[in-house]
Scaffold this active site. Structure first.
Site, PDB file in Angstrom:
ATOM      1  N   LYS A  36     -54.983   4.223  37.820  1.00 15.59           N
ATOM      2  CA  LYS A  36     -55.883   3.198  38.369  1.00 15.59           C
ATOM      3  C   LYS A  36     -55.600   2.980  39.852  1.00 15.59           C
ATOM      4  O   LYS A  36     -54.555   3.397  40.363  1.00 15.59           O
ATOM      5  CB  LYS A  36     -55.724   1.905  37.573  1.00 15.59           C
ATOM      6  CG  LYS A  36     -54.328   1.358  37.556  1.00 15.59           C
ATOM      7  CD  LYS A  36     -54.162   0.343  36.432  1.00 15.59           C
ATOM      8  CE  LYS A  36     -52.774  -0.256  36.519  1.00 15.59           C
ATOM      9  NZ  LYS A  36     -52.491  -1.142  35.389  1.00 15.59           N
ATOM     10  N   ARG A  70     -54.593 -11.781  28.413  1.00 15.75           N
ATOM     11  CA  ARG A  70     -55.552 -11.130  29.300  1.00 15.75           C
ATOM     12  C   ARG A  70     -56.673 -10.633  28.401  1.00 15.75           C
ATOM     13  O   ARG A  70     -57.443 -11.455  27.918  1.00 15.75           O
ATOM     14  CB  ARG A  70     -54.844 -10.013  30.098  1.00 15.75           C
ATOM     15  CG  ARG A  70     -55.613  -9.559  31.300  1.00 15.75           C
ATOM     16  CD  ARG A  70     -54.761  -8.715  32.242  1.00 15.75           C
ATOM     17  NE  ARG A  70     -54.318  -7.444  31.670  1.00 15.75           N
ATOM     18  CZ  ARG A  70     -53.587  -6.547  32.333  1.00 15.75           C
ATOM     19  NH1 ARG A  70     -53.233  -6.771  33.585  1.00 15.75           N
ATOM     20  NH2 ARG A  70     -53.211  -5.419  31.771  1.00 15.75           N
ATOM     21  N   HIS A  83     -49.762  -4.893  25.776  1.00 18.46           N
ATOM     22  CA  HIS A  83     -49.228  -4.796  27.142  1.00 18.46           C
ATOM     23  C   HIS A  83     -48.206  -5.898  27.383  1.00 18.46           C
ATOM     24  O   HIS A  83     -48.435  -7.049  27.022  1.00 18.46           O
ATOM     25  CB  HIS A  83     -50.381  -4.906  28.151  1.00 18.46           C
ATOM     26  CG  HIS A  83     -49.990  -4.595  29.563  1.00 18.46           C
ATOM     27  ND1 HIS A  83     -49.422  -3.384  29.925  1.00 18.46           N
ATOM     28  CD2 HIS A  83     -50.083  -5.323  30.698  1.00 18.46           C
ATOM     29  CE1 HIS A  83     -49.192  -3.396  31.240  1.00 18.46           C
ATOM     30  NE2 HIS A  83     -49.577  -4.555  31.727  1.00 18.46           N
ATOM     31  N   ARG A  94     -47.006   4.405  28.700  1.00 24.63           N
ATOM     32  CA  ARG A  94     -47.991   4.406  29.789  1.00 24.63           C
ATOM     33  C   ARG A  94     -47.240   4.272  31.102  1.00 24.63           C
ATOM     34  O   ARG A  94     -46.812   3.180  31.487  1.00 24.63           O
ATOM     35  CB  ARG A  94     -48.980   3.240  29.604  1.00 24.63           C
ATOM     36  CG  ARG A  94     -49.726   3.262  28.264  1.00 24.63           C
ATOM     37  CD  ARG A  94     -50.856   2.253  28.240  1.00 24.63           C
ATOM     38  NE  ARG A  94     -50.409   0.890  28.462  1.00 24.63           N
ATOM     39  CZ  ARG A  94     -50.069   0.028  27.511  1.00 24.63           C
ATOM     40  NH1 ARG A  94     -50.140   0.377  26.244  1.00 24.63           N
ATOM     41  NH2 ARG A  94     -49.670  -1.184  27.813  1.00 24.63           N
ATOM     42  N   TYR A 135     -51.693  -9.943  70.037  1.00 22.57           N
ATOM     43  CA  TYR A 135     -52.423 -11.190  69.767  1.00 22.57           C
ATOM     44  C   TYR A 135     -51.463 -12.332  69.485  1.00 22.57           C
ATOM     45  O   TYR A 135     -50.465 -12.164  68.780  1.00 22.57           O
ATOM     46  CB  TYR A 135     -53.303 -11.026  68.521  1.00 22.57           C
ATOM     47  CG  TYR A 135     -54.462 -10.086  68.664  1.00 22.57           C
ATOM     48  CD1 TYR A 135     -55.463 -10.297  69.607  1.00 22.57           C
ATOM     49  CD2 TYR A 135     -54.577  -8.986  67.809  1.00 22.57           C
ATOM     50  CE1 TYR A 135     -56.550  -9.424  69.697  1.00 22.57           C
ATOM     51  CE2 TYR A 135     -55.651  -8.116  67.897  1.00 22.57           C
ATOM     52  CZ  TYR A 135     -56.632  -8.341  68.844  1.00 22.57           C
ATOM     53  OH  TYR A 135     -57.690  -7.495  68.924  1.00 22.57           O
ATOM     54  N   CYS A 188     -52.251  -5.312  64.656  1.00 21.47           N
ATOM     55  CA  CYS A 188     -53.695  -5.392  64.893  1.00 21.47           C
ATOM     56  C   CYS A 188     -54.425  -4.654  63.778  1.00 21.47           C
ATOM     57  O   CYS A 188     -53.817  -4.083  62.887  1.00 21.47           O
ATOM     58  CB  CYS A 188     -54.043  -4.766  66.237  1.00 21.47           C
ATOM     59  SG  CYS A 188     -53.051  -5.375  67.614  1.00 21.47           S
ATOM     60  N   ASP A 190     -56.102  -1.855  63.963  1.00 21.32           N
ATOM     61  CA  ASP A 190     -55.978  -0.398  64.029  1.00 21.32           C
ATOM     62  C   ASP A 190     -54.741   0.091  64.760  1.00 21.32           C
ATOM     63  O   ASP A 190     -54.568   1.298  64.932  1.00 21.32           O
ATOM     64  CB  ASP A 190     -57.201   0.189  64.750  1.00 21.32           C
ATOM     65  CG  ASP A 190     -58.476  -0.499  64.331  1.00 21.32           C
ATOM     66  OD1 ASP A 190     -58.804  -0.406  63.135  1.00 21.32           O
ATOM     67  OD2 ASP A 190     -59.103  -1.153  65.174  1.00 21.32           O
TER      68      ASP A 190
HETATM   69  C1  LIG Z   1     -51.170  -0.797  35.036  1.00 20.27           C
HETATM   70  C2  LIG Z   1     -50.928  -0.666  33.609  1.00 20.27           C
HETATM   71  C3  LIG Z   1     -49.849   0.115  33.145  1.00 20.27           C
HETATM   72  C4  LIG Z   1     -48.827   0.744  34.049  1.00 20.27           C
HETATM   73  O1  LIG Z   1     -47.953  -0.231  34.549  1.00 20.27           O
HETATM   74  P1  LIG Z   1     -46.676   0.208  35.413  1.00 20.27           P
HETATM   75  O2  LIG Z   1     -45.886  -1.030  35.511  1.00 20.27           O
HETATM   76  O3  LIG Z   1     -47.198   0.677  36.726  1.00 20.27           O
HETATM   77  O4  LIG Z   1     -46.012   1.300  34.660  1.00 20.27           O
HETATM   78  C5  LIG Z   1     -49.725   0.271  31.778  1.00 20.27           C
HETATM   79  N1  LIG Z   1     -50.607  -0.293  30.928  1.00 20.27           N
HETATM   80  C6  LIG Z   1     -51.645  -1.047  31.337  1.00 20.27           C
HETATM   81  C7  LIG Z   1     -52.566  -1.650  30.330  1.00 20.27           C
HETATM   82  C8  LIG Z   1     -51.824  -1.271  32.682  1.00 20.27           C
HETATM   83  O5  LIG Z   1     -52.850  -2.030  33.099  1.00 20.27           O
END
Ligand SMILES: *Cc1c(COP(=O)(O)O)cnc(C)c1O
Length: 385
Positions: free
Chosen positions: A51, A149, A178, A234, A278, A325, A327
């Site tokens: 992602k 969530r 999660h 994951r 700035y 800044c 850029d």
């Molecule tokens: C982003 C995400 C992960 C990965 O998390 P990390 O901490 O980067 O390993 C795993 N599962 C879900 C559902 C996520 O949204």
């Protein structure tokens, strides 16, 4: 506009001119990191999380490389990321982790993307659409064990499991949850989440529902909760070679794949009492040499790093001075030497000197995830094989 130009607009002109500021991705590091994670979690499989432009590494090229080295599964946040990968010829299994809108269901089927069924209603929508076209949808059931969530609460998961059993056009390939705190020093709440998930898995079992991919472990849990690896982990930030937190033990050795580099574009001598940039937030009481670097908050180098960050030039660290800044930014090299065209490392290593995403995160008051995902698409990505 095609999704390509929206998600990953390359800043390379039609004649191939690339900015002197770019991100370099060492693909061999991704390979080493994946292998290290694999050794640690085996026999569990590994889903590579892609992602947010693959945590800044570039969605499509990172996916291509992970597929070349035999990743088991890919995970993205949104439908359009999955579609883009399919359009670019990625044929590995892809799970879209985020919540889905009812009108998106046909696209999941068109592009053979596994979807997250996070409520009975969503699952039924999928079942209806799949039945209507005589297809089979690949679904992963999402259980909320304490993140609040998306997902069905662990205490009412039975309804989702019963609904899944009634579906004839959904292949329940997975079930997942999660963690909210798997990267913390105190794992009490993560253990509670894992126990809740294990109870739901028993409820599955007792109904004769056996999704082959049961998964809950993110990077934090890969490192410090071996009981949570189950059928698949994951791997997000750890795959990119960055540790999720200071607290999590470094039980898997990984190294960062991404460096962020630029070059000195200007050199000047600044007199005492002449403030830089700035807001005039920085000035010297003696004569100094100051170089300008063509990168700024418009590239995702946080403005909050002003007067906090350091960069590496000729193997040495020097402070970023004055406000950053949009850029450009300025660096104080005191009375040392640097020339126009010298390499400037914003994030990465050079000899003994190194600046990590964790260090930048501390200076900017954020987490390494945001340092990486904030490097925007104006910065070209260069891939080293
Ligand atoms: C982003 C995400 C992960 C990965 O998390 P990390 O901490 O980067 O390993 C795993 N599962 C879900 C559902 C996520 O949204």
């Amino acid at each position: 506009m095609s999704p390509m130009s929206i998600i990953n607009e390359p800043t390379i002109s039609s004649n191939g001119v690339v900015r002197p500021t770019f991100v370099e991705v060492e693909l061999s590091r991704l390979t080493e990191n994946l292998n290290a994670i694999r050794r640690h979690v085996t026999p569990a499989r590994v889903m590579g999380i892609l992602k947010a432009n693959a945590y800044g590494h570039g969605l499509v090229e990172t996916a291509r490389h992970l597929c070349r080295i035999g990743i088991d599964y890919l995970g993205v946040a949104f439908l359009e990321e999955g579609i883009l990968l399919r359009e670019q010829g990625i044929d590995a299994p892809i799970l879209v982790l985020g919540g889905i809108m009812g009108n998106q269901v046909p696209l999941f089927l068109d592009y053979n993307l596994a979807l997250t069924a996070s409520s009975v209603e969503k699952l039924m929508q999928v079942e209806h659409e799949a039945r209507r076209r005589g297809a089979t949808a690949r679904v992963h059931l999402k259980i909320d064990t304490g993140m609040e969530r998306i997902g069905v609460h662990y205490y009412s998961a039975g309804e989702l499991l019963d609904a899944a059993l009634r579906c004839e056009h959904c292949e329940v390939e997975g079930i997942y949850s999660h963690f909210a705190n798997a990267d913390a020093a105190d794992l009490t709440s993560a253990q509670v989440q894992l126990e809740r998930f294990m109870t739901v898995l028993q409820e599955c079992e007792s109904r004769g529902l056996r999704p082959p991919l049961r998964h809950i472990a993110n990077s934090g849990a890969i490192l410090q909760m071996p009981d949570s690896h189950l059928d698949m982990v994951r791997a997000g930030i750890l795959l990119y070679g960055v540790y999720p937190s200071q607290e999590a033990p470094r039980t898997v050795a990984v190294r960062p794949a991404l460096s962020w580099k630029s070059h000195v574009v200007y050199f000047k001598v600044v007199k005492p009492g002449h403030p830089v940039s700035y807001g005039s937030t920085w000035q010297s009481d003696h004569m100094v040499r100051v170089v300008t670097v063509p990168v700024g908050y418009g590239d995702g180098y946080f403005r909050s790093l002003s007067n906090h960050a350091e960069v590496i030039i000729r193997g040495k660290r020097y402070p970023v001075i004055g406000r950053i800044c949009m850029d450009q930014l300025m660096v104080n090299i005191e009375w040392e030497t640097a020339y126009n065209g010298d390499e400037v490392i914003l994030l990465g290593e050079s000899g003994d000197a190194a600046i990590s995403a964790g260090e930048l995160a501390e200076w900017a008051g954020t987490i390494p995830y945001e340092i990486l995902t904030n490097i925007n698409t104006r910065v070209p990505r260069v891939y080293l094989e």
